[in-house]
Motif scaffolding. Structure first.
Motif: not given
Length: 553
Positions: A352-357, A428-435, A461-463
């Protein structure tokens, strides 16, 4: 050491802490939390003391110790402490945040009871209620390695804790009123090093002493409110050996950017002329630099510290490059005897991928901060208690934010409500913190350590996964995000409980930049999670409800 008793218990009475092995030692503390008047920046102000100390007492523990702290709240407001970086395995009941715990009411006490299971390292504790963190109540918490497990450096002559804070001279109630009125906090008034700022007038007492030729360990934590602090020691270099529970590749640094909530351990050798030297902490990424100082004195020293302070670096490109230099020590053993590098996190499939802005808004004329458009508020009934008592649907909704938010989420209208993610146990999770903002961010995750695999400018981005460090990223509990940048972390959600993911900038936490991850074990078994402790404080709608049937093996 006043207020602490060392004892080994061979049996544990029913209902205290199921599953703790009897041979692990217990440390007992009694803490009295009071107001006091001090002048950390030369102006008398109300502060929060623990056992009349500011900062509070250091907790000196060893892997797997059981820590029992009886906290008496002598303030006029509810109070809670969290143990930042302590994973509280199977035991979010002890986390000390408003999503898991009812606060300790004025004139009452509560006993925390937790084990520092399979952890080593440098951490700190602090209050999570209101704006208490701006007044004190914080202190160091160290976990030493067990004697049987080798540490990748020689034993230091001594072990020192350095708590850094950016600091306001206004009281916590005045600061809270500012935020409640819809305004933001202005620039802090100064920087403290262990609750003080050396004046340089010849009357400063040293914070620490060093014997010539000896090597010392300094554990440096930024317990401040909003500013990255650059730390350096006049005339001395620092060898980085550990951060937030992980041994690291031992690079040498002239200065370290310590972002809010972060802790580093360094080795410093007393190899200079015998006299006084300043420890220096100064704010980063602001036009006006605030500086705090503390004195280190050589035991045979004959002279004051030089007034010429070492300069801090400029800009955040330097800071980003320093982050990239941090590497996990793959051959060292941490709390367990197996090498850190034997855990190959880079070969696990992401489920799972969770992006938090993060975003800020002035909706209704009042400032709020949000993650993916939701600004968290703490309900009267703690989330974990509502879940445990089977009344979660009366208190909050799960998954009110999207894993992949819309691109304009940082400019959209903010919704104010509890923000709870439902995480699948052991995924197993991927978390992206985007500022997208122009200010620094720093994030902390309770209950876990994670692999900080990338911090980069721009948007994710996934790349961008091609640039991840999948070999020796440091396992830690906080990660910074630079302006107009992103950070990626990887972890397995294998610790059942209700866990806070929050900004470390306390103004932002207070105004909603946080959420909770609910991690439920489908087995409802003591193998995965402890029962509600018998001494738990109850509040909200569960206060008079019958206790649910306990988990069993």
């Amino acid at each position: 050491m006043a207020g602490v008793v060392f004892l080994v218990l061979l049996c544990i009475s029913a209902g205290t802490m199921v599953g703790v092995r009897g041979e692990d030692p217990y440390l007992f503390f009694t803490w009295n939390v009071t107001y006091g008047t001090l002048s950390p920046l030369g102006v008398p102000q109300q502060v929060i003391l623990i056992n009349n100390q500011f900062p509070g007492p250091n907790i000196n523990s060893t892997s797997n110790n059981n820590i029992v702290i009886n906290v008496f709240n002598n303030l006029d407001e509810p109070f809670l402490l969290t143990w930042s970086g302590i994973q509280q395995r199977k035991n979010s009941w002890q986390d000390g945040v408003l999503g898991t715990n009812c606060p300790i009411l004025p004139g009452t006490n509560f006993t925390y009871h937790f084990q520092v299971k399979d952890q080593i390292g440098s951490y700190f504790y602090y209050p999570t209620t209101g704006m208490h963190r701006t007044a004190g109540g914080f202190g160091g918490l160290r976990i030493n390695s067990r004697l049987l497990i080798p540490v990748p450096y020689a034993d230091p002559e001594d072990d020192y804790t350095v708590i850094l804070n950016d600091w306001y001279t206004k009281s916590h109630t005045a600061l809270q009123k500012l935020l409640d009125s819809g305004r933001t906090l202005a620039r802090p008034d100064g920087v403290l090093v262990n609750g003080k700022n050396a004046m340089g007038d010849g009357k400063d007492e040293p914070l620490f002493t060093m014997k010539p030729g000896k090597t010392y360990k300094y554990r440096i934590c930024n317990a401040g409110l909003k500013n990255t602090l650059n730390f350096r020691i006049q005339g001395h270099t620092m060898k980085l050996v550990e951060m937030e529970g992980s041994h690291v590749v031992q690079n040498v640094y002239e200065s370290l950017d310590v972002h809010v909530g972060q802790c580093f351990s360094v080795l410093v050798t007393a190899n200079q002329d015998p006299k006084d030297y300043y420890m220096v902490a100064s704010t980063r990424f602001n036009k006006q630099v605030l500086t705090g100082k503390g004195i280190i004195r050589y035991t045979n020293g004959k002279g004051p510290a030089s007034p010429e302070l070492p300069e801090a670096p400029v800009g955040w490109a330097w800071s980003l490059n320093q982050f990239r230099s941090f590497r996990w020590n793959l051959t060292a053993s941490a709390a367990r005897p197996n090498p850190q590098g034997s855990y190959h996190y880079g070969s696990i499939n992401i489920t799972r991928t969770i992006k938090l802005i993060n975003s800020a808004s002035q909706e209704g004329g009042k400032l709020r901060y949000a993650l993916n458009g939701v600004s968290h508020v703490n309900p009267e009934t703690p989330l974990k208690l509502a879940e445990y008592y089977g009344v979660a649907d009366k208190v909050f909704k799960y998954d009110t934010i999207l894993d992949s938010p819309q691109a304009n989420v940082d400019t959209a209208k903010i919704v104010t409500q509890p923000n709870v993610l439902n995480l699948t146990f052991r995924n197993f999770v991927e978390i992206i913190f985007e500022n997208h903002e122009k200010s620094m961010q720093s994030y902390h995750l309770d209950g876990y350590s994670f692999f900080a695999v990338a911090v980069e400018p721009g948007t994710w981005t996934p790349e961008k996964r091609k640039h991840y460090n999948l070999l020796d990223a440091v396992s830690r509990t906080t990660v910074q995000v630079y302006p107009k940048s992103w950070a990626a972390i990887l972890l397995t959600f294998d610790n059942a409980g209700m866990w806070n993911i929050r900004s470390e900038m306390w103004e932002r936490v207070y105004l909603g930049q946080q959420l909770y991850a609910s991690v439920l074990s489908p087995a409802r078994s003591l193998r995965d999670e402890y029962n509600l402790p018998d001494n738990s404080l109850l509040c909200g709608i569960v206060k008079d409800m019958p206790k649910p049937a306990p988990y069993s093996i």
